[in-house]
Design a protein around this motif. Structure first.
Motif, short mmCIF file in Angstrom:
data_model
loop_
_atom_site.label_atom_id
_atom_site.label_comp_id
_atom_site.label_asym_id
_atom_site.label_seq_id
_atom_site.Cartn_x
_atom_site.Cartn_y
_atom_site.Cartn_z
N ALA A 27 0.81 -1.05 -0.10
CA ALA A 27 0.06 0.08 -0.05
C ALA A 27 0.85 1.30 -0.06
O ALA A 27 0.49 2.40 -0.68
CB ALA A 27 -1.11 0.05 1.25
N LEU A 30 2.44 2.14 -3.23
CA LEU A 30 1.29 2.41 -4.25
C LEU A 30 0.53 3.84 -3.85
O LEU A 30 -0.50 4.41 -4.41
CB LEU A 30 0.11 1.33 -4.41
CG LEU A 30 0.46 0.14 -5.10
CD1 LEU A 30 -0.50 -0.71 -4.91
CD2 LEU A 30 0.84 0.16 -6.23
N VAL A 32 -0.38 5.14 -0.84
CA VAL A 32 -1.44 5.40 0.33
C VAL A 32 -0.85 6.08 1.50
O VAL A 32 0.41 5.77 1.90
CB VAL A 32 -1.76 4.02 0.64
CG1 VAL A 32 -2.99 3.92 2.06
CG2 VAL A 32 -2.63 3.02 -0.32
N TYR A 68 -4.16 -4.11 -5.42
CA TYR A 68 -4.23 -3.62 -6.65
C TYR A 68 -4.12 -2.14 -6.42
O TYR A 68 -4.88 -1.41 -5.56
CB TYR A 68 -5.74 -3.99 -7.20
CG TYR A 68 -5.86 -5.42 -7.41
CD1 TYR A 68 -5.67 -6.00 -8.75
CD2 TYR A 68 -6.48 -6.40 -6.31
CE1 TYR A 68 -6.25 -7.51 -9.04
CE2 TYR A 68 -6.64 -7.49 -6.63
CZ TYR A 68 -6.44 -8.22 -7.84
OH TYR A 68 -6.53 -9.48 -8.11
N ARG A 69 -3.98 -1.17 -7.68
CA ARG A 69 -4.17 -0.05 -7.74
C ARG A 69 -5.13 0.35 -9.02
O ARG A 69 -5.07 -0.36 -10.04
CB ARG A 69 -2.81 0.81 -7.95
CG ARG A 69 -2.92 2.43 -7.78
CD ARG A 69 -1.79 2.75 -8.22
NE ARG A 69 -1.87 4.43 -8.18
CZ ARG A 69 -1.26 5.28 -7.65
NH1 ARG A 69 0.39 4.63 -7.49
NH2 ARG A 69 -1.28 6.51 -7.66
N THR A 73 -7.55 4.59 -5.88
CA THR A 73 -7.70 3.82 -4.77
C THR A 73 -6.77 2.47 -4.94
O THR A 73 -6.15 2.21 -5.88
CB THR A 73 -9.26 3.12 -4.92
OG1 THR A 73 -9.27 2.21 -5.96
CG2 THR A 73 -10.26 4.11 -4.84
N VAL A 74 -6.52 2.06 -3.78
CA VAL A 74 -5.85 0.78 -3.52
C VAL A 74 -6.83 -0.40 -2.86
O VAL A 74 -7.60 -0.06 -2.01
CB VAL A 74 -4.72 0.76 -2.69
CG1 VAL A 74 -4.07 -0.56 -2.35
CG2 VAL A 74 -3.75 1.80 -3.24
N HIS A 136 -6.25 6.30 -2.04
CA HIS A 136 -4.79 6.53 -1.57
C HIS A 136 -4.23 7.84 -1.48
O HIS A 136 -3.12 8.08 -0.90
CB HIS A 136 -3.82 5.71 -2.57
CG HIS A 136 -3.88 6.18 -3.88
ND1 HIS A 136 -3.07 7.16 -4.34
CD2 HIS A 136 -4.43 5.67 -5.11
CE1 HIS A 136 -3.25 7.36 -5.60
NE2 HIS A 136 -3.94 6.35 -5.96
#
Length: 139
Positions: A27, A30, A32, A68-69, A73-74, A136
């Motif tokens: 996270a 990515l 977040v 996933y991204r 969002t994640v 994120h």
């Protein structure tokens, strides 16, 4: 959609710290926000503790965690092939009842629904799929 990261874990209580770390590290990678990562860690711990404790009639089983991204969002999917269980179908806990009169359980999913942006459940190919979603960019 291809996950940014995916890992299979033995669904055993002693593996929970590794599962939480896997979600948190990915996270963070990515984008977040750190505050949201703390919330995601708490939610992950609750989800995997329940999978480890209740999903398998003959433990241990497995849990596959995919990160996933997508579009700001994640998303984190937790997939197990344990007994059918939709945690979102449970009644909300009675927070007004005295502690002595409250039913055991139910607070974890209640908390998860309060702190995350989205929570979804589905049953696919005889597997439980619980999905947690956080935005994120913001705290």
């Amino acid at each position: 959609m291809t996950p940014a990261a995916e890992r299979r874990f033995t669904a055993a209580l002693e593996h929970i710290p590794g599962m939480v770390a896997f979600v948190a590290e990915n996270a963070a990678a990515l984008g977040v926000h750190p505050q949201r990562i703390l919330q995601l860690e708490l939610a992950t711990e609750e989800v995997v503790a329940n999978i480890c404790s209740y999903a398998y009639e003959v433990p241990p089983g497995e849990v596959v965690i995919s990160v996933y991204r997508a579009a700001g969002t994640v998303r984190v999917d937790f997939v197990d092939n344990g007994v059918l269980f939709d945690p979102l179908a449970a009644d909300a806990p009675d927070l007004q009842a005295d502690l002595e009169n409250r039913e055991i359980g139910g607070l974890g999913i209640f908390l998860i629904r309060r702190i995350l942006d989205e929570v979804h459940y589905s049953r696919r190919d005889d597997r439980n799929v619980l999905t947690l979603v956080v935005k994120h960019e913001t705290a």
